[in-house]
Motif scaffolding. Structure first.
Motif, mmCIF file in Angstrom:
data_model
loop_
_atom_site.group_PDB
_atom_site.id
_atom_site.type_symbol
_atom_site.label_atom_id
_atom_site.label_comp_id
_atom_site.label_asym_id
_atom_site.label_seq_id
_atom_site.Cartn_x
_atom_site.Cartn_y
_atom_site.Cartn_z
ATOM 1 N N LEU A 127 69.117 106.793 30.043
ATOM 2 C CA LEU A 127 68.270 106.876 28.849
ATOM 3 C C LEU A 127 67.902 108.335 28.569
ATOM 4 C CD1 LEU A 127 65.803 103.933 29.636
ATOM 5 C CD2 LEU A 127 67.596 103.927 27.885
ATOM 6 N N PRO A 128 67.655 108.694 27.315
ATOM 7 C CA PRO A 128 67.199 110.057 27.010
ATOM 8 C C PRO A 128 65.846 110.323 27.678
ATOM 9 C CG PRO A 128 67.884 108.895 25.022
ATOM 10 C CD PRO A 128 67.842 107.881 26.101
ATOM 11 N N LYS A 129 65.591 111.568 28.012
ATOM 12 C CA LYS A 129 64.345 111.914 28.698
ATOM 13 C C LYS A 129 63.108 111.533 27.881
ATOM 14 C CE LYS A 129 66.007 115.604 31.688
ATOM 15 N NZ LYS A 129 65.841 117.022 32.110
ATOM 16 N N ALA A 130 63.200 111.621 26.587
ATOM 17 C CA ALA A 130 62.055 111.306 25.732
ATOM 18 C C ALA A 130 61.687 109.827 25.823
ATOM 19 C CB ALA A 130 62.362 111.678 24.282
ATOM 20 N N VAL A 131 62.670 108.997 26.145
ATOM 21 C CA VAL A 131 62.450 107.546 26.195
ATOM 22 C C VAL A 131 62.023 107.089 27.593
ATOM 23 C CG1 VAL A 131 63.578 105.297 25.829
ATOM 24 C CG2 VAL A 131 64.149 107.237 24.359
ATOM 25 N N GLN A 132 62.320 107.875 28.594
ATOM 26 C CA GLN A 132 62.154 107.456 29.983
ATOM 27 C C GLN A 132 60.725 107.044 30.363
ATOM 28 O OE1 GLN A 132 63.954 110.285 32.667
ATOM 29 N NE2 GLN A 132 65.989 110.025 31.766
ATOM 30 N N PRO A 133 59.673 107.778 29.970
ATOM 31 C CA PRO A 133 58.318 107.359 30.376
ATOM 32 C C PRO A 133 57.966 105.945 29.925
ATOM 33 C CG PRO A 133 58.272 109.610 29.559
ATOM 34 C CD PRO A 133 59.638 109.078 29.262
ATOM 35 N N LYS A 134 58.268 105.626 28.674
ATOM 36 C CA LYS A 134 57.970 104.294 28.146
ATOM 37 C C LYS A 134 58.832 103.236 28.840
ATOM 38 C CE LYS A 134 57.662 101.657 23.839
ATOM 39 N NZ LYS A 134 57.885 101.690 22.367
ATOM 40 N N ALA A 135 60.105 103.563 29.064
ATOM 41 C CA ALA A 135 61.015 102.627 29.725
ATOM 42 C C ALA A 135 60.596 102.382 31.173
ATOM 43 C CB ALA A 135 62.438 103.169 29.679
ATOM 44 N N LYS A 136 60.135 103.425 31.823
ATOM 45 C CA LYS A 136 59.686 103.284 33.211
ATOM 46 C C LYS A 136 58.525 102.306 33.298
ATOM 47 C CE LYS A 136 58.063 105.973 37.174
ATOM 48 N NZ LYS A 136 57.726 107.329 37.679
ATOM 49 N N LYS A 137 57.592 102.411 32.372
ATOM 50 C CA LYS A 137 56.450 101.498 32.347
ATOM 51 C C LYS A 137 56.912 100.062 32.103
ATOM 52 C CE LYS A 137 51.932 100.819 30.192
ATOM 53 N NZ LYS A 137 50.973 101.305 29.159
ATOM 54 N N ALA A 138 57.901 99.906 31.217
ATOM 55 C CA ALA A 138 58.433 98.571 30.931
ATOM 56 C C ALA A 138 59.119 97.969 32.148
ATOM 57 C CB ALA A 138 59.405 98.640 29.755
ATOM 58 N N LEU A 139 59.803 98.791 32.931
ATOM 59 C CA LEU A 139 60.450 98.316 34.167
ATOM 60 C C LEU A 139 59.398 97.894 35.195
ATOM 61 C CD1 LEU A 139 63.299 100.976 34.538
ATOM 62 C CD2 LEU A 139 63.591 98.535 34.035
ATOM 63 N N GLN A 140 58.323 98.659 35.289
ATOM 64 C CA GLN A 140 57.252 98.312 36.221
ATOM 65 C C GLN A 140 56.611 96.974 35.873
ATOM 66 O OE1 GLN A 140 54.698 101.737 35.968
ATOM 67 N NE2 GLN A 140 55.775 102.839 37.596
ATOM 68 N N GLU A 141 56.549 96.661 34.592
ATOM 69 C CA GLU A 141 55.970 95.385 34.175
ATOM 70 C C GLU A 141 56.810 94.204 34.660
ATOM 71 O OE1 GLU A 141 55.556 95.540 29.971
ATOM 72 O OE2 GLU A 141 53.851 96.963 30.008
ATOM 73 N N ILE A 142 58.083 94.459 34.924
ATOM 74 C CA ILE A 142 58.953 93.390 35.441
ATOM 75 C C ILE A 142 58.613 93.109 36.897
ATOM 76 C CG2 ILE A 142 61.319 92.645 35.865
ATOM 77 C CD1 ILE A 142 62.227 94.566 33.654
ATOM 78 N N TRP A 143 58.769 94.118 37.754
ATOM 79 C CA TRP A 143 58.603 93.850 39.187
ATOM 80 C C TRP A 143 57.150 93.730 39.641
ATOM 81 C CZ3 TRP A 143 56.037 97.593 41.938
ATOM 82 C CH2 TRP A 143 56.076 98.915 41.472
ATOM 83 N N LYS A 144 56.217 94.129 38.788
ATOM 84 C CA LYS A 144 54.807 93.954 39.119
ATOM 85 C C LYS A 144 54.244 92.625 38.604
ATOM 86 C CE LYS A 144 53.214 98.738 39.593
ATOM 87 N NZ LYS A 144 52.263 99.764 39.086
#
Length: 417
Positions: free
Chosen positions: A277-294
């Motif tokens: 993913l582009p760096k600009a998108v990564q922070p939001k995507a990271k949070k979305a991934l955390q919502e899965i495994w958390k």
């Protein structure tokens, strides 16, 4: 000014660390007190036994010759009490006092033994140990010459060779973590790839199962490692294996342990997805991934999973494909006790241990043999193993072994209640 208030100044050519000296003397006093308690407990244990003349069988008989133990704060002198047995002495049946704190022939504290492979991997040559140890253990540290270090390396090699062929007949690992670690030290030929397997026993303690030299992360190398462990007595398959997305390890695990469930490491997976993913998108995507495994339930995790795919699939299909292909394996942990989830979602037991190994091997200046590298890494791992924490909720491992069904981390038979 009275003499008692005068503090002597050490001459410039003979500096003395007063604090270290105080610590050393304090350590000496505490050690002697502990040994005295040991010998008194030993004498008390046999205080009711007497000889033919009605005298106490065991009596104190002075001290053994003083010897110096090398520690992290320098040499600490110690005198171990001697005990005389009036009944068995000279008959080969005498009772002998042996200190557990200071066993016979002990010359170095365990922390010093662990220091030596650490120094070696930091790039200290065999001939340079004397200077390095002088600063750490005090001047003229006995028994640590270049020849001694060379002999120790041979001892470490034998320890590793004996360890890697040990028997597993009495072992049962409920969970295993598998990963490959690439060391960057200069070697005789190519970069070393270490195949590492760690297991959780039925009482929740983590153990290092195997550390082997592999060819990259190939299926053949993992098969050799797993079949070797199986051949040495590990008959019962683990309930769950945790690892990254390397195909070689999973193909080998499926071949040898066909009934073992698979859990992909979320740390590795998140990193792989974000890299696409582009760096600009990564922070939001990271949070979305955390919502899965958390997520607290599988249903909520599935919804968050679908949400991530719907959000990024149109623009970043490589990222969503990387995530979606391991959907079942990424959510396998929901079928196990919730107390174990922090341990099962990641290969952190391996990563955290080898983060230090990577750092140290990266600093190694000399060119090492693969054998030397394996031996030193093994020593560092065994040292780290002593500090590994027991699994949280380890008593629930008995239920896992019995194949008790868990739904969203809770025993199924307790959900209705």
């Amino acid at each position: 000014m009275s003499k008692s208030t005068v503090v002597p100044i050490q001459p410039p050519g003979n500096p003395r660390d007063a604090l270290t000296e105080v610590l050393r003397q304090g350590a000496c006093s505490l050690l002697m007190e502990a040994i005295e308690i040991e010998v008194e407990e030993f004498l008390t244990q046999y205080q009711g036994e007497v000889d033919g003349a009605g005298r106490r069988r065991l009596v104190r008989n002075g001290y053994l010759p003083e010897r110096e133990i090398q520690t992290g704060i320098g040499g600490v002198p110690v005198r171990v009490p001697r005990v005389r047995d009036r009944v068995g002495q000279g008959k080969g049946e005498g009772l002998e006092f042996r200190s557990k704190l200071v066993p016979p022939y002990l010359r170095r504290a365990k922390s010093v033994e662990e220091l030596l492979p650490w120094l070696y991997l930091r790039g200290i040559s065999t001939g340079g140990f004397a200077d390095a140890l002088e600063a750490l253990l005090g001047k003229d540290a006995p028994g640590l010459s270049a020849s001694t270090i060379s002999r120790l390396k041979q001892v470490w090699l034998k320890e590793y060779e004996d360890w890697r062929v040990r028997d597993f007949s009495d072992k049962r690992y409920v969970y295993v973590w598998a990963d490959a670690i690439h060391c960057t030290a200069r070697l005789e030929d190519a970069k070393l790839c270490l195949l590492v397997l760690i297991g959780a026993t039925k009482d929740g303690r983590k153990e290092l199962i195997a550390v082997e030299d592999g060819y990259r992360e190939s299926e053949a190398s993992w098969l050799e490692l797993l079949r070797g462990v199986e051949a040495r007595g590990l008959r019962l398959e683990p309930e769950l294996a945790i690892g990254d997305g390397a195909l070689g390890s999973w193909k080998a695990l499926s071949t040898v342990w066909g009934n073992t469930k698979q859990q992909r490491c979320w740390v590795h997976k998140a990193g792989n997805v974000l890299d696409k993913l582009p760096k600009a998108v990564q922070p939001k995507a990271k949070k979305a991934l955390q919502e899965i495994w958390k997520a607290e339930t599988r249903k909520a995790a599935e919804q968050a999973f679908d949400g991530f795919l719907a959000t990024y699939e149109a623009k970043y299909p490589k990222a969503t494909s990387c995530l979606g292909k391991d959907r079942c394996e990424l959510l396998a942990f929901y079928d196990f006790p919730a107390e174990h989830w922090p341990h099962l979602r990641t290969t952190n037991p391996i990563e955290s241990t080898f983060a230090t190994v990577r750092l140290r091997t990266a600093k190694t200046r000399g060119c090492l043999s693969r054998q030397t590298m394996l031996t030193m890494v093994f020593q560092l791992c065994r040292s780290a193993e002593k500090r590994w924490r027991r699994l949280r909720g380890y008593k629930l491992l008995a239920d896992v072994i019995k194949n008790v069904k868990f739904v969203d981390g809770i025993r199924e038979d307790r959900i209705a209640a």
